[in-house]
Design an enzyme around this catalytic site. Structure first.
Site, PDB file in Angstrom:
ATOM      1  N   HIS A 141       0.829  -1.215   0.000  1.00  0.00           N
ATOM      2  CA  HIS A 141       0.000   0.000   0.000  1.00  0.00           C
ATOM      3  C   HIS A 141       0.854   1.253   0.000  1.00  0.00           C
ATOM      4  O   HIS A 141       2.100   1.195   0.102  1.00  0.00           O
ATOM      5  CB  HIS A 141      -0.957   0.005   1.206  1.00  0.00           C
ATOM      6  N   CYS A 167       2.981  -4.803   6.806  1.00  0.00           N
ATOM      7  CA  CYS A 167       2.738  -4.792   5.363  1.00  0.00           C
ATOM      8  C   CYS A 167       3.922  -4.177   4.629  1.00  0.00           C
ATOM      9  O   CYS A 167       4.929  -3.787   5.226  1.00  0.00           O
ATOM     10  CB  CYS A 167       1.459  -4.025   5.051  1.00  0.00           C
TER      11      CYS A 167
END
Length: 512
Positions: free
Chosen positions: A453, A469
């Site tokens: 992301h 992440c």
């Protein structure tokens, strides 16, 4: 008979006396012998007058010419070696050098010089003598040479100091071109030919951010070139760092080159071949100035959830992200510019075209903090600096696949799964926007709560930690999202893994 004997005796005595006067004396021969050797130059058959000066030095003077032949200090009067050395130096027409490397152990002056040099070589400072004409100094050079001026006074004076004023040259780091027709257009410019416009500081002293330590325009040009070649350096900020080093290595692999950061000629040639100057002029449009913008982004997640959108806070933040630049650097190279005024020309990075080759495989290197994208043939086509997990919340391990892609997603905060932020113990939905927790892109993986992301802080990519992440800049995440599709493999290599500590990712999103 007696008278005859007396006369003969007187005659014999006269002959002996006359022969004696005609023969050279032994002393005279000895005095002439040094002259033949060139040791002591005596004239007029060796007639020498001896004088003593106020310091007890013995002065030998030619009685006929008045020329000083030698000066013998009291300490060296019986030192034949010192006397020979002095006379030899007189023959050569020079005095003994003070810094001569030859030292005679039987000469007190030489030994004093030797000890002084030893002290100087050991770093000890020897103070100069208090009186230049020390009464205890018996050296030959004790007295300075007499002045050539008849009156005994110096007639030369030092020149007055000259003024060497240094003229300050204007800096051309920050430059703004004259206004040109067209709105929202990017026009190539030559930053070296632009004139600097000083900001209006209202009489207050300011520090130019572009002159801070490490900020260089040639480094920014290199960052632009790397970005054009598919090797993202992160934010373009004119600073060397690990992100630039990784991008340069990836650039050489992608393009099959051996470019070095110190090769200014090669960098300029590559820029010319890939799209021209590293910087360009951009005209701020009415849409740029209008926004919409938010006043500020709160830190507390409950306050974030009350906003309509996690949008940009200023024109400079929006333009910096559009042109892959650090916001502070954008301001520094456009000093005194009103970014809120439509029609204003600003200098921006000319980063070129985005990567368009489809990606078949992604490698997330946790050790290098870099994401590599390969095509179906295994060729590297793009590389991005990344923040991949942390020691407390590591990223996953092994091979995973892309499950779905969402642009401009919202973010779901769940304290039961995610970290606990402040006093928030309820599930919150944070609206979408570039300043949201996952930025403007979410590439979900087949492992729940994990994905690739964006970020609201592009300048921190590769320098901070994430909640498990893979975090990229918003523009890098958006570029990657356009060339990947569901089913693309994502392999995590290096570093610690989620299996090492147990747990799950703290990043989770819900598409709006």
């Amino acid at each position: 008979m007696l008278r005859l004997i007396f006369s003969l005796s007187a005659l014999a005595a006269g002959l002996v006396s006359s022969s004696a006067f005609a023969m050279p004396s032994a002393d005279g021969a000895q005095a002439a012998r040094p002259a033949e050797r060139g040791a002591l130059m005596l004239a007029q058959e060796g007639n020498i007058d001896i004088y003593y000066d106020a310091r007890g030095n013995r002065v030998l003077v030619d009685a006929d010419t008045g020329k000083v032949i030698a000066i013998q200090p009291p300490g060296s009067r019986l030192d034949r070696r010192a006397l020979r050395r002095q006379m030899r130096m007189q023959e050569l027409g020079r005095a003994p050098a003070e810094d001569d490397d030859r030292y005679y152990l039987d000469n007190p002056d030489d030994m004093a010089r030797f000890r002084r040099r030893q002290l100087e070589e050991n770093g000890r400072v020897i103070p100069p003598p208090v009186d230049e004409y020390d009464l205890n100094d018996n050296s030959v050079d004790a007295y300075p040479p007499a002045s050539n001026n008849d009156e005994g006074y110096a007639t030369t004076y030092p020149e007055a100091p000259r003024s060497n004023t240094i003229k300050r040259q204007p800096l051309n780091e920050a430059s703004v071109d004259p206004e040109q027709p067209g709105h929202g257009e990017v026009l190539q410019t030559n930053p070296d030919a632009q004139a600097a416009l000083p900001p209006n500081t209202g009489g207050k002293a300011t520090v130019d951010p572009s002159l801070s330590l490490g900020v260089r325009q040639d480094v920014a040009a290199l960052q632009v070139l790397l970005d054009r070649g598919g090797a993202s350096p992160g934010v373009i900020d004119g600073r060397f760092g690990s992100n630039v080093d990784k991008a340069l290595a990836a650039y050489n692999e992608i393009n099959g080159t051996n470019l070095k950061s110190t090769d200014a000629v090669g960098i300029q040639a590559a820029l010319a071949q890939s799209g021209g100057d590293a910087f360009a002029s951009y005209t701020i449009t009415p849409e740029d100035a209008a926004g919409p913008y938010v006043a500020s982004i709160p830190e507390d997640y409950s306050q974030k959830a009350r906003l309509d959108r996690m949008g940009y806070t200023s024109v400079t933040e929006a333009l910096a992200e559009r042109f892959h630049m650090d916001e502070t650097y954008l301001k520094s190279i456009n000093k005194g510019v009103d970014f809120n005024r439509p029609g204003t020309m600003i200098k921006v990075a000319n980063f070129g075209k985005l990567v368009s080759t489809p990606v078949a495989r992604i490698v997330a290197d946790k050790t290098k903090k870099e994401v590599y994208a390969y095509d179906a043939g295994g060729k590297l086509v793009a590389a991005y600096p990344a923040t991949i997990g942390s020691a407390d919340t590591p990223s996953p391990t092994g091979v995973h696949t892309v499950s779905r892609i969402a642009l401009d997603p919202n973010y779901t905060y769940n304290p039961n799964i995610n970290f606990k932020q402040g006093q928030n113990d309820k599930i919150l939905t944070i609206p979408p926007g570039p300043n949201g927790p996952v930025g403007s892109v979410w590439i979900a993986l087949d492992k729940p709560t994990y994905g690739i992301h964006g970020t609201p802080d592009p300048s921190k990519i590769g320098k901070t930690e994430s909640h498990g992440c893979v975090r990229l800049t918003n523009w890098d995440a958006r570029e990657l999202a356009k060339v990947v599709s569901p089913g693309v493999t994502v392999e995590f290599v290096g570093g610690s893994t989620i299996a090492d500590v147990g747990g799950t990712s703290t990043d989770e999103f819900t598409q709006q």
